[in-house]
Design a protein around this motif. Sequence first.
Motif, short mmCIF file in Angstrom:
data_model
loop_
_atom_site.label_atom_id
_atom_site.label_comp_id
_atom_site.label_asym_id
_atom_site.label_seq_id
_atom_site.Cartn_x
_atom_site.Cartn_y
_atom_site.Cartn_z
N LEU A 92 143.44 -58.03 46.49
CA LEU A 92 142.85 -56.75 46.10
C LEU A 92 143.85 -55.80 45.45
CD1 LEU A 92 140.80 -56.16 49.35
CD2 LEU A 92 139.82 -56.64 47.10
N VAL A 145 144.09 -47.32 51.30
CA VAL A 145 143.15 -48.29 51.89
C VAL A 145 143.82 -48.96 53.08
CG1 VAL A 145 141.83 -50.42 51.50
CG2 VAL A 145 142.07 -48.74 49.65
N LEU A 190 135.19 -58.69 50.35
CA LEU A 190 135.72 -57.51 49.68
C LEU A 190 135.96 -57.83 48.22
CD1 LEU A 190 138.45 -56.52 52.32
CD2 LEU A 190 136.43 -55.14 51.75
N ARG A 198 137.35 -55.88 44.39
CA ARG A 198 137.73 -54.68 43.66
C ARG A 198 136.72 -54.48 42.53
NH1 ARG A 198 141.32 -50.81 43.63
NH2 ARG A 198 142.91 -51.48 45.08
N GLU A 199 136.15 -53.29 42.46
CA GLU A 199 135.22 -53.00 41.36
C GLU A 199 135.62 -51.64 40.80
OE1 GLU A 199 131.04 -53.48 42.13
OE2 GLU A 199 131.36 -55.47 43.00
N ILE A 247 136.89 -50.33 46.09
CA ILE A 247 136.69 -51.64 46.70
C ILE A 247 135.28 -51.67 47.27
CG2 ILE A 247 137.37 -53.17 48.58
CD1 ILE A 247 140.23 -52.12 48.24
N THR A 286 130.66 -48.91 49.90
CA THR A 286 132.00 -48.52 49.47
C THR A 286 132.34 -47.16 50.06
OG1 THR A 286 133.44 -48.37 47.53
CG2 THR A 286 131.27 -47.36 47.33
#
Lengths: 323, 263
Positions: free
Chosen positions: A29, A88, A119, A121-122, A126, A142
């Motif tokens: 991530l 995070v 999970l 990453r976008e 996350i 999220t």
Amino acid sequence: MTDILVLTDHDGAAPKKVATQLLTAARGLADDAAALLLGEGAQGAAEKVGAYGAATAYVCDAPEVDAHDTEPKTAALLAALEASGASVVLYPAEPFASDVVARAAARVGGGVIGDVSDLAREGEGIVATKQIFGGDMTSRCTVRPGLPAFLGVKPNAFAASEVGGSPADVVPLDVAFDERATRVRVVEVVEESSGGRPEMTEASMIVTGGRGLGDAEGFALIEELADALGAAVGASRAATDAGWYPHQHQIGQTGKTVAPQLYLGAGVSGAIQHRAGMQTSQRIIAINKDPEAPIFSIADLGVVGDLYKVIPPLIEEVRKRAS
Amino acid sequence: MRIICPVKRVPDTAAEKRMNEADWTVDRDASDPILNANDEWGIEEAMRIKERVDGTEVIALCMGPESAQQTIRKALSYGLDGAIQVTDDAVAGSDAAATARVLAAALAEEEFDLLIMGNQSSDARTTLVPAMLAELLDLPALTFVKHLEVDGERLLAHRETPNGHVAVETSAPAVVSVVEAINEPRYPSFKGIMAAKKKPLEVKDLAALGVDPATVGHAGSATQVLEVTPRPPRQAGAKVEDDGSGQAGATAIADWLAEQKLL
């Protein structure tokens, strides 16, 4: 700057299995993940997180961490967030770690998502995937951008893998423990024998006994089958309510939620409250005398029969084929 | 001693759930609401203290829509002395932290020695609210408790672990969350059910608590649900009738385990 901090459980010599899974997830991530190791022996395990890609290991092994409950760990977590600049936190989705994180999140105004099974990453954030309502639905959620995110990851959600990184840079944290951090004192830790069996929430196989066992002695047979398979032992609510097996082994709405590779239920009828704790298992086998038992509607393999007749030869078969 | 039991109204586990697609909250009108079973264990523990310690008062605290009063009366039927309800349209969609903020604001106005609540609600199942509440109120917390001893201000608790327990001690006031192993809750008596209708119920909104609506509810929650999708139901697989000796069933299972590469 570190993006992700991993609350890394350890046994004094190395990170525990679930921690290695979290460290692996963090690596996927963010470019820069750090670990936080707490309590006695933290130093001894700290360098080893490097093998899983964490360049830095923050450590707090002050005696207060083990002598007092939850709050010294929260203080250390907040200190590590400050020192690392991480936004995070990944933590193991289990009750005591959730407490540590819940307090930290309430202090800093962060968001907590527990029981995460995936999970990704976008964009800037996350996205966490979790099962809700006993596995009836899947939720993607999220934490709002700009707020600290605390994500509790379920055991075995990620497969651990090493990257052969160099030993992590160990950074001792200087944490000031005030009165509030030490107001709950640990008096005693009492551990009953687990019989060498794996912990239920981390096990890849679970053999579960229910009302159909008829009495507490029936669990000896369940344990024998579990040991032949290398599985953990679970119990339905009917069995724990009757006092046949300790409550901490209960699977279901008022107990634990499990999702092993194999769930084998013996004498478990499969009431909806029980299914809420196990229906996301990868494979389900049921043994029950009652052909109408609801568990058969979700079982990949159902055997209609007397568990006391079926399990002894099954133990023999398992031993024979495993050897 | 004054004990407050935070309680939650939840949809019945057995009922089919429906989500509001506008904000991904549970459609609470779609299923029969009940009192969260875990909170009944908290109420039972509080009532046992009340029966032992003279002058103990037990109060329920519930955040929820006006219709949650039915659930509050259920809680009162166990013999509690009264209840506080926080109801406000703005709290809908609150996550664990926002819920804890609302409850903490209500509790800041109350005198109490103990908060006793279930370890989690049966719908969201986060277990986060007790610890968050303790943090916001600056109180110690004893969570996942399967055994509790109250001796004046001194509290001793056994916290459930996978293989036993951790014994911890602290002083009241404190937050306690309990697991099922702690007790066997009583059934409400007929007298209790009748008396519950007349117990005092104080109703407050966010303005009365001085809570900014923007900090709670859907808009004020740090977590956001992006999407909820139903999982396809599991299909029943092969069903084998044992031959009565056990061998047929045993062989079927062993063969299947081998086929699945689990043996």
